[in-house]
Design a protein around this motif. Sequence first.
Motif, PDB file in Angstrom:
ATOM      1  N   SER A  38       0.928  -1.153   0.258  1.00  0.00           N
ATOM      2  CA  SER A  38      -0.127  -0.034   0.048  1.00  0.00           C
ATOM      3  C   SER A  38       0.682   1.256   0.039  1.00  0.00           C
ATOM      4  O   SER A  38       2.025   1.163   0.289  1.00  0.00           O
ATOM      5  N   ASP A  39       0.398   2.427  -0.368  1.00  0.00           N
ATOM      6  CA  ASP A  39       0.931   3.735  -0.177  1.00  0.00           C
ATOM      7  C   ASP A  39       1.289   4.025   0.929  1.00  0.00           C
ATOM      8  O   ASP A  39       2.282   4.798   1.184  1.00  0.00           O
ATOM      9  N   ALA A  40       0.568   3.621   2.161  1.00  0.00           N
ATOM     10  CA  ALA A  40       0.849   4.044   3.489  1.00  0.00           C
ATOM     11  C   ALA A  40       2.015   3.640   3.890  1.00  0.00           C
ATOM     12  O   ALA A  40       2.510   4.007   5.003  1.00  0.00           O
ATOM     13  N   CYS A  41       2.631   2.310   3.384  1.00  0.00           N
ATOM     14  CA  CYS A  41       3.887   1.862   3.840  1.00  0.00           C
ATOM     15  C   CYS A  41       5.084   2.518   3.037  1.00  0.00           C
ATOM     16  O   CYS A  41       5.156   2.394   1.875  1.00  0.00           O
ATOM     17  N   ILE A  42       6.244   2.917   3.884  1.00  0.00           N
ATOM     18  CA  ILE A  42       7.375   3.543   3.438  1.00  0.00           C
ATOM     19  C   ILE A  42       8.427   2.672   3.383  1.00  0.00           C
ATOM     20  O   ILE A  42       9.422   3.022   2.844  1.00  0.00           O
ATOM     21  N   TYR A  43       8.238   1.646   3.915  1.00  0.00           N
ATOM     22  CA  TYR A  43       9.359   0.528   4.102  1.00  0.00           C
ATOM     23  C   TYR A  43       9.249  -0.310   2.646  1.00  0.00           C
ATOM     24  O   TYR A  43       8.535  -0.661   1.982  1.00  0.00           O
ATOM     25  N   ARG A  44      10.597  -0.637   2.377  1.00  0.00           N
ATOM     26  CA  ARG A  44      11.058  -1.757   1.029  1.00  0.00           C
ATOM     27  C   ARG A  44      10.677  -2.932   1.673  1.00  0.00           C
ATOM     28  O   ARG A  44      11.123  -3.332   2.702  1.00  0.00           O
ATOM     29  N   SER A  45      10.042  -3.767   0.863  1.00  0.00           N
ATOM     30  CA  SER A  45       9.781  -5.156   1.063  1.00  0.00           C
ATOM     31  C   SER A  45       9.809  -6.265   0.020  1.00  0.00           C
ATOM     32  O   SER A  45      10.053  -5.734  -1.190  1.00  0.00           O
ATOM     33  N   ASN A  46      10.169  -7.261   0.451  1.00  0.00           N
ATOM     34  CA  ASN A  46      10.007  -8.306  -0.580  1.00  0.00           C
ATOM     35  C   ASN A  46       9.402  -9.546   0.222  1.00  0.00           C
ATOM     36  O   ASN A  46       9.659  -9.904   1.185  1.00  0.00           O
ATOM     37  N   VAL A  47       8.280 -10.173  -0.737  1.00  0.00           N
ATOM     38  CA  VAL A  47       7.676 -11.477  -0.151  1.00  0.00           C
ATOM     39  C   VAL A  47       7.929 -12.495  -1.141  1.00  0.00           C
ATOM     40  O   VAL A  47       7.861 -12.387  -2.362  1.00  0.00           O
ATOM     41  N   ALA A  48       8.560 -13.805  -0.685  1.00  0.00           N
ATOM     42  CA  ALA A  48       8.787 -14.776  -1.386  1.00  0.00           C
ATOM     43  C   ALA A  48       8.185 -16.116  -0.695  1.00  0.00           C
ATOM     44  O   ALA A  48       8.664 -16.249   0.403  1.00  0.00           O
ATOM     45  N   ASP A  49       7.183 -16.693  -1.253  1.00  0.00           N
ATOM     46  CA  ASP A  49       6.484 -17.725  -0.617  1.00  0.00           C
ATOM     47  C   ASP A  49       5.885 -17.366   0.988  1.00  0.00           C
ATOM     48  O   ASP A  49       5.024 -16.401   0.769  1.00  0.00           O
ATOM     49  N   LYS A  50       6.282 -17.837   2.026  1.00  0.00           N
ATOM     50  CA  LYS A  50       5.841 -17.600   3.332  1.00  0.00           C
ATOM     51  C   LYS A  50       6.889 -16.823   3.959  1.00  0.00           C
ATOM     52  O   LYS A  50       6.955 -16.539   5.125  1.00  0.00           O
ATOM     53  N   HIS A  51       7.846 -16.361   3.158  1.00  0.00           N
ATOM     54  CA  HIS A  51       8.762 -15.446   3.814  1.00  0.00           C
ATOM     55  C   HIS A  51       8.839 -13.904   3.438  1.00  0.00           C
ATOM     56  O   HIS A  51       8.675 -13.698   2.175  1.00  0.00           O
ATOM     57  N   VAL A  52       8.873 -13.072   4.475  1.00  0.00           N
ATOM     58  CA  VAL A  52       8.925 -11.585   4.361  1.00  0.00           C
ATOM     59  C   VAL A  52      10.054 -10.911   4.689  1.00  0.00           C
ATOM     60  O   VAL A  52      10.459 -11.416   5.605  1.00  0.00           O
ATOM     61  N   PHE A  53      10.482 -10.044   3.679  1.00  0.00           N
ATOM     62  CA  PHE A  53      11.848  -9.298   4.131  1.00  0.00           C
ATOM     63  C   PHE A  53      11.432  -7.807   4.072  1.00  0.00           C
ATOM     64  O   PHE A  53      10.555  -7.352   3.317  1.00  0.00           O
ATOM     65  N   ILE A  54      11.609  -7.020   5.174  1.00  0.00           N
ATOM     66  CA  ILE A  54      11.515  -5.581   5.276  1.00  0.00           C
ATOM     67  C   ILE A  54      12.733  -4.873   5.557  1.00  0.00           C
ATOM     68  O   ILE A  54      13.535  -5.194   6.590  1.00  0.00           O
ATOM     69  N   ASP A  55      12.904  -3.851   4.869  1.00  0.00           N
ATOM     70  CA  ASP A  55      14.203  -2.928   4.826  1.00  0.00           C
ATOM     71  C   ASP A  55      13.673  -1.473   5.417  1.00  0.00           C
ATOM     72  O   ASP A  55      12.635  -1.141   4.906  1.00  0.00           O
ATOM     73  N   ILE A  56      14.341  -0.858   5.983  1.00  0.00           N
ATOM     74  CA  ILE A  56      14.468   0.563   6.155  1.00  0.00           C
ATOM     75  C   ILE A  56      14.634   1.229   4.915  1.00  0.00           C
ATOM     76  O   ILE A  56      14.994   0.873   3.964  1.00  0.00           O
ATOM     77  N   PRO A  57      13.525   2.401   4.891  1.00  0.00           N
ATOM     78  CA  PRO A  57      13.559   3.079   3.682  1.00  0.00           C
ATOM     79  C   PRO A  57      14.975   3.673   3.394  1.00  0.00           C
ATOM     80  O   PRO A  57      15.884   3.805   4.104  1.00  0.00           O
ATOM     81  N   VAL A  58      15.047   3.882   2.082  1.00  0.00           N
ATOM     82  CA  VAL A  58      16.364   4.271   1.525  1.00  0.00           C
ATOM     83  C   VAL A  58      17.122   5.449   2.091  1.00  0.00           C
ATOM     84  O   VAL A  58      18.267   5.485   2.599  1.00  0.00           O
ATOM     85  N   ARG A  59      16.472   6.556   2.299  1.00  0.00           N
ATOM     86  CA  ARG A  59      16.758   7.853   2.617  1.00  0.00           C
ATOM     87  C   ARG A  59      17.219   7.742   4.280  1.00  0.00           C
ATOM     88  O   ARG A  59      17.723   8.522   4.717  1.00  0.00           O
ATOM     89  N   LYS A  60      16.620   6.804   4.894  1.00  0.00           N
ATOM     90  CA  LYS A  60      17.041   6.568   6.555  1.00  0.00           C
ATOM     91  C   LYS A  60      18.023   5.307   6.570  1.00  0.00           C
ATOM     92  O   LYS A  60      18.469   5.314   7.727  1.00  0.00           O
ATOM     93  N   SER A  61      18.425   4.858   5.534  1.00  0.00           N
ATOM     94  CA  SER A  61      19.159   3.702   5.892  1.00  0.00           C
ATOM     95  C   SER A  61      20.753   4.015   5.920  1.00  0.00           C
ATOM     96  O   SER A  61      21.233   4.889   5.250  1.00  0.00           O
ATOM     97  N   HIS A  62      21.522   3.279   6.506  1.00  0.00           N
ATOM     98  CA  HIS A  62      22.957   3.272   6.659  1.00  0.00           C
ATOM     99  C   HIS A  62      23.591   2.055   6.756  1.00  0.00           C
ATOM    100  O   HIS A  62      22.741   0.905   6.603  1.00  0.00           O
ATOM    101  N   PHE A  63      24.781   2.046   6.924  1.00  0.00           N
ATOM    102  CA  PHE A  63      25.517   0.770   6.703  1.00  0.00           C
ATOM    103  C   PHE A  63      25.002  -0.389   7.725  1.00  0.00           C
ATOM    104  O   PHE A  63      24.876  -1.475   7.448  1.00  0.00           O
ATOM    105  N   TRP A  64      24.781   0.175   8.933  1.00  0.00           N
ATOM    106  CA  TRP A  64      24.307  -0.688   9.931  1.00  0.00           C
ATOM    107  C   TRP A  64      22.737  -0.944   9.979  1.00  0.00           C
ATOM    108  O   TRP A  64      22.183  -1.733  11.012  1.00  0.00           O
ATOM    109  N   SER A  65      22.013  -0.380   9.237  1.00  0.00           N
ATOM    110  CA  SER A  65      20.660  -0.669   9.220  1.00  0.00           C
ATOM    111  C   SER A  65      20.173  -2.094   9.037  1.00  0.00           C
ATOM    112  O   SER A  65      20.667  -3.047   8.469  1.00  0.00           O
ATOM    113  N   PRO A  66      19.337  -2.563   9.945  1.00  0.00           N
ATOM    114  CA  PRO A  66      18.795  -3.793   9.905  1.00  0.00           C
ATOM    115  C   PRO A  66      17.960  -4.118   8.819  1.00  0.00           C
ATOM    116  O   PRO A  66      17.331  -3.383   8.493  1.00  0.00           O
ATOM    117  N   GLN A  67      17.554  -5.493   8.701  1.00  0.00           N
ATOM    118  CA  GLN A  67      16.583  -6.063   7.668  1.00  0.00           C
ATOM    119  C   GLN A  67      15.775  -6.945   8.674  1.00  0.00           C
ATOM    120  O   GLN A  67      16.346  -7.874   9.596  1.00  0.00           O
TER     121      GLN A  67
END
Length: 169
Positions: A38-67
């Motif tokens: 949805s447009d309400a979500c600012i986070y980067r994400s990827n869904v594969a099967d029943k696995h979901v990966f969510i990343d911090i938005p690019v503008r707030k991301s740094h070397f140590w940003s978690p996933q």
Amino acid sequence: MSIQEKRNSDFFLRPRFSIDLKENPEELLERITTYLKSDACIYRSNVADKHVFIDIPVRKSHFWSPQLHFEIVKVDKNSSTLKGLFGPKPQVWTLFMFVHFVVATLFLGVGVFAYVQYRLGESLVFPIAILVALPLIWLLLYFLGSIGKETGKNQMKELHNLLITIIEQ
């Protein structure tokens, strides 16, 4: 909805948690996917099967940003368990594992070199110094990882809060 969450120790560099939910796993995954797209979500994400990966938005991301990576595991038709893992971005984790591999290989190689030097009656100063330094490098890597985890802790909490918000909708 009541959420029962279990976490592992803070000692780990890649904290894990699990959440037991009284919800159909397919419906839960659909709800999570819909929110992440949805447009309400600012986070980067990827869904594969029943696995979901969510990343911090690019503008707030740094070397140590978690996933945040989580999997939705079906317990039965009307309940599921969400198993999550916080970790560094895959590139950072791969770099750390590569450096650990190099240090371990050097330790073994220098150990053999020290043994050969000993058997030949040669000086052991250099190999022993390296054999002492390499475990110190391992400790340094662990503390760097801990510093990175601490640096990304607020973003980890942010991702966790996002997940709880989505689940409670």
